[in-house]
Motif scaffolding. Structure first.
Motif, PDB file in Angstrom:
ATOM      1  N   LYS A   1       0.765  -1.242   0.077  1.00 31.06           N
ATOM      2  CA  LYS A   1       0.139   0.023   0.001  1.00 31.06           C
ATOM      3  C   LYS A   1       0.841   1.250  -0.149  1.00 31.06           C
ATOM      4  O   LYS A   1       0.361   2.455  -0.550  1.00 31.06           O
ATOM      5  CB  LYS A   1      -1.001   0.052   1.070  1.00 31.06           C
TER       6      LYS A   1
ATOM      7  N   GLN B   1       1.425   1.590  -4.038  1.00 25.14           N
ATOM      8  CA  GLN B   1       0.515   1.517  -5.209  1.00 25.14           C
ATOM      9  C   GLN B   1       0.003   2.952  -5.310  1.00 25.14           C
ATOM     10  O   GLN B   1      -0.082   3.374  -6.471  1.00 25.14           O
ATOM     11  CB  GLN B   1      -0.485   0.203  -4.899  1.00 25.14           C
ATOM     12  N   LYS B   2      -1.053   3.327  -4.502  1.00 24.22           N
ATOM     13  CA  LYS B   2      -1.660   4.665  -4.549  1.00 24.22           C
ATOM     14  C   LYS B   2      -0.730   5.828  -4.864  1.00 24.22           C
ATOM     15  O   LYS B   2      -1.145   6.846  -5.738  1.00 24.22           O
ATOM     16  CB  LYS B   2      -2.784   4.856  -3.729  1.00 24.22           C
TER      17      LYS B   2
ATOM     18  N   LYS C   1      -0.690   8.157  -8.267  1.00 23.85           N
ATOM     19  CA  LYS C   1      -1.061   9.543  -8.069  1.00 23.85           C
ATOM     20  C   LYS C   1       0.250  10.109  -8.695  1.00 23.85           C
ATOM     21  O   LYS C   1       0.001  11.229  -9.405  1.00 23.85           O
ATOM     22  CB  LYS C   1      -0.895   9.861  -6.575  1.00 23.85           C
TER      23      LYS C   1
ATOM     24  N   THR D   1      -4.641   8.715 -11.579  1.00 25.52           N
ATOM     25  CA  THR D   1      -5.785   8.327 -10.597  1.00 25.52           C
ATOM     26  C   THR D   1      -7.161   8.537 -11.248  1.00 25.52           C
ATOM     27  O   THR D   1      -7.871   7.767 -11.315  1.00 25.52           O
ATOM     28  CB  THR D   1      -5.539   9.304  -9.364  1.00 25.52           C
TER      29      THR D   1
ATOM     30  N   ILE E   1      -9.502   1.379  -7.584  1.00 23.82           N
ATOM     31  CA  ILE E   1      -7.980   0.782  -7.252  1.00 23.82           C
ATOM     32  C   ILE E   1      -7.908  -0.068  -6.088  1.00 23.82           C
ATOM     33  O   ILE E   1      -8.152   0.361  -4.975  1.00 23.82           O
ATOM     34  CB  ILE E   1      -7.212   2.176  -6.840  1.00 23.82           C
TER      35      ILE E   1
END
Ligand SMILES: [Mg+2]
Length: 227
Positions: A126, A129-130, A134, A139, A145
């Motif tokens: 985690k 990934q995001k 971004k 996004t 997601i």
């Protein structure tokens, strides 16, 4: 449109994980003041593959996996450093050095413009990934997601795909395509759940698994002809 919903794997499907990982690792070695050696990355990869395999077999958690791979690495090279700090540094650099597979942005752009619903389905960590999605300004392409590390279940488990389907309001299974580079997690996962699958296989690897991809492509642009 044969499909309405396209579920993309992230690492080595949209993101050049192998390239970024080597750069992040080199930067980490430099940052902790170790004299860089030619075979360090290879040694790290041996331990890293081992812990990911153990994780897939349910032998350890991602919490342990994070530091264990650096613990194995430091022990292999006979150096005494903090594996927890090492992991934090490496993951930070992995976001810094994020890069896309050639044609990935153009593909997403084209698909989004043409009305497909896009999602990311990833087994990664985690912290990476995001933030990485971004950082690369991706996004807005995705309706969902799904990060295994956040939901506590990973591909190819059908429950992972069930949770993904929940977030997309259960589209018709025949209209969903899973796209990814991994036979064991992406293709097998799609097979298990009843979704069609597209194997991104840029190096023309042989399929020695039990997974049965519906399509095989060697370049991302070929996906436009399928969907
Ligand atoms: Mg992948």
């Amino acid at each position: 449109m044969k499909y309405s919903h396209l579920l993309f794997d992230a690492d080595n499907t949209l993101f050049d994980f192998d390239g970024s990982s080597k750069k992040a690792f080199d930067q980490f070695i430099q940052h902790i003041g170790l004299d860089p050696k030619e075979d360090y990355y290879r040694i790290y990869q041996i331990g890293n593959h081992q812990v990911w395999n153990d994780f897939e077999q349910g032998k350890l958690t991602t919490e342990i996996l994070r530091w264990k791979r650096f613990d194995l690495f430091f022990k292999s090279i006979g150096v005494d450093r903090d594996p927890h700090k090492a992991n934090t540094l490496y993951l930070g650099f992995l976001v810094d050095f994020a890069s896309l597979i050639p044609g990935a942005r153009e593909l997403l752009d084209n698909l989004k413009r043409n009305g497909y619903t896009l999602a990311i389905i990833t087994n990664g960590l985690k912290e990476v990934q995001k933030p990485r999605i971004k950082k690369k300004n991706l996004t807005h392409y995705f309706n969902s997601i799904i990060v295994s590390d956040e939901i506590g279940i990973a591909k190819p488990d059908p429950l992972f795909f069930e949770i993904t389907a929940d977030t997309l309001m259960h589209p018709d299974k025949k209209k969903v395509l899973v796209i990814g580079d991994s036979l064991t997690s992406d293709m097998q996962g799609g097979n298990n759940y009843g979704y069609d699958t597209c194997w991104y296989n840029p190096r023309g690897k042989e399929n020695k698994s039990t997974a049965r991809p519906t399509y095989v492509v060697t370049q991302l642009q070929e996906i436009l002809k399928i969907v």
